[in-house]
Write a protein that holds these residues in place. Structure first.
Motif, PDB file in Angstrom:
ATOM      1  N   PHE A 175      -3.752  -3.992   5.736  1.00 22.46           N
ATOM      2  CA  PHE A 175      -3.593  -3.766   4.305  1.00 22.46           C
ATOM      3  C   PHE A 175      -2.895  -4.953   3.671  1.00 22.46           C
ATOM      4  N   ILE A 176      -3.352  -5.339   2.496  1.00 25.37           N
ATOM      5  CA  ILE A 176      -2.741  -6.444   1.776  1.00 25.37           C
ATOM      6  C   ILE A 176      -1.427  -5.982   1.154  1.00 25.37           C
ATOM      7  N   ALA A 177      -0.435  -6.829   1.226  1.00 28.03           N
ATOM      8  CA  ALA A 177       0.868  -6.511   0.634  1.00 28.03           C
ATOM      9  C   ALA A 177       0.760  -6.578  -0.892  1.00 28.03           C
ATOM     10  N   LEU A 178       1.620  -5.823  -1.554  1.00 25.60           N
ATOM     11  CA  LEU A 178       1.604  -5.784  -3.012  1.00 25.60           C
ATOM     12  C   LEU A 178       1.839  -7.176  -3.597  1.00 25.60           C
ATOM     13  N   THR A 207      11.388  -6.109  -0.837  1.00 27.43           N
ATOM     14  CA  THR A 207      10.875  -5.159   0.150  1.00 27.43           C
ATOM     15  C   THR A 207       9.671  -4.414  -0.414  1.00 27.43           C
ATOM     16  N   LEU A 208       9.741  -4.004  -1.656  1.00 32.49           N
ATOM     17  CA  LEU A 208       8.632  -3.300  -2.296  1.00 32.49           C
ATOM     18  C   LEU A 208       7.388  -4.183  -2.363  1.00 32.49           C
ATOM     19  N   LEU A 209       7.577  -5.479  -2.573  1.00 35.28           N
ATOM     20  CA  LEU A 209       6.445  -6.395  -2.646  1.00 35.28           C
ATOM     21  C   LEU A 209       5.802  -6.635  -1.283  1.00 35.28           C
ATOM     22  N   VAL A 242       1.674   1.543  -2.726  1.00 37.47           N
ATOM     23  CA  VAL A 242       2.587   1.434  -3.875  1.00 37.47           C
ATOM     24  C   VAL A 242       1.864   1.748  -5.187  1.00 37.47           C
ATOM     25  N   LEU A 243       0.717   1.113  -5.394  1.00 38.71           N
ATOM     26  CA  LEU A 243      -0.008   1.328  -6.650  1.00 38.71           C
ATOM     27  C   LEU A 243      -0.515   2.760  -6.761  1.00 38.71           C
ATOM     28  N   GLY A 244      -1.011   3.302  -5.657  1.00 35.43           N
ATOM     29  CA  GLY A 244      -1.502   4.680  -5.673  1.00 35.43           C
ATOM     30  C   GLY A 244      -0.404   5.685  -5.952  1.00 35.43           C
ATOM     31  N   LEU A 245       0.754   5.516  -5.295  1.00 34.08           N
ATOM     32  CA  LEU A 245       1.856   6.458  -5.515  1.00 34.08           C
ATOM     33  C   LEU A 245       2.407   6.377  -6.933  1.00 34.08           C
ATOM     34  N   PHE A 246       2.587   5.159  -7.447  1.00 33.44           N
ATOM     35  CA  PHE A 246       3.075   5.035  -8.819  1.00 33.44           C
ATOM     36  C   PHE A 246       2.056   5.566  -9.826  1.00 33.44           C
TER      37      PHE A 246
END
Length: 107
Positions: A34-37, A71-73, A80-84
Motif C-alpha cells: 500500500f502506498i503511504a499517505l 507518523t500519519l503520513l 487514512v483517507l477512507g477512515l476520515f
C-alpha cells in the motif's frame, strides 16, 4: 453540512483512487503493498506536500510534527483517507426530523 458530506465523498474517492493504484502495482509486480499517505500526496500535488513539510518542520512544535503528523503520513493512504471520509459522512449525515406524536389522534 453539505460541505462536510462532499468532503467525505471526496476523501472516499481519493481512497479508491489510491486503492486502484495499489492494485495496478500489485498486478505489475506481483507484490501487494500500500502506498503511504505522504507518497500519495506527493504524487498527487507536490507543491502542497512540500508546503506541508515546510510548515510542519518549521512552525509546528517538534512533538506535533515527528510523532504526530509524520507518523500519519507514513500510514497507508487507503486506510487514512477512507477512515476520515467515512467519519465525515457519519458526522454530517442527513438527519430525519422526528415526528411529533399527537395525543388523542388515532391513525
Amino acid at each position: 453540512m453539505l460541505l462536510g458530506r462532499i468532503l467525505g465523498w471526496l476523501l472516499i474517492a481519493l481512497a479508491l483512487l489510491a486503492l486502484g493504484g495499489d492494485g495496478l502495482r500489485w498486478l505489475e509486480s506481483g507484490m501487494m503493498g500500500f502506498i503511504a499517505l505522504g507518497d500519495f500526496w506527493a504524487r498527487l500535488d507536490p507543491p502542497t506536500y512540500s508546503l506541508l513539510q515546510t510548515i510542519g518542520q518549521d512552525y509546528l512544535p517538534p512533538i506535533l510534527w515527528d510523532p504526530g503528523l509524520a507518523t500519519l503520513l507514513r500510514w497507508p493512504a487507503v486506510l487514512v483517507l477512507g477512515l476520515f471520509g467515512i467519519l465525515l459522512l457519519v458526522i454530517f449525515r442527513r438527519r430525519t426530523p422526528k415526528r411529533r406524536q399527537r395525543f388523542g389522534a388515532l391513525s
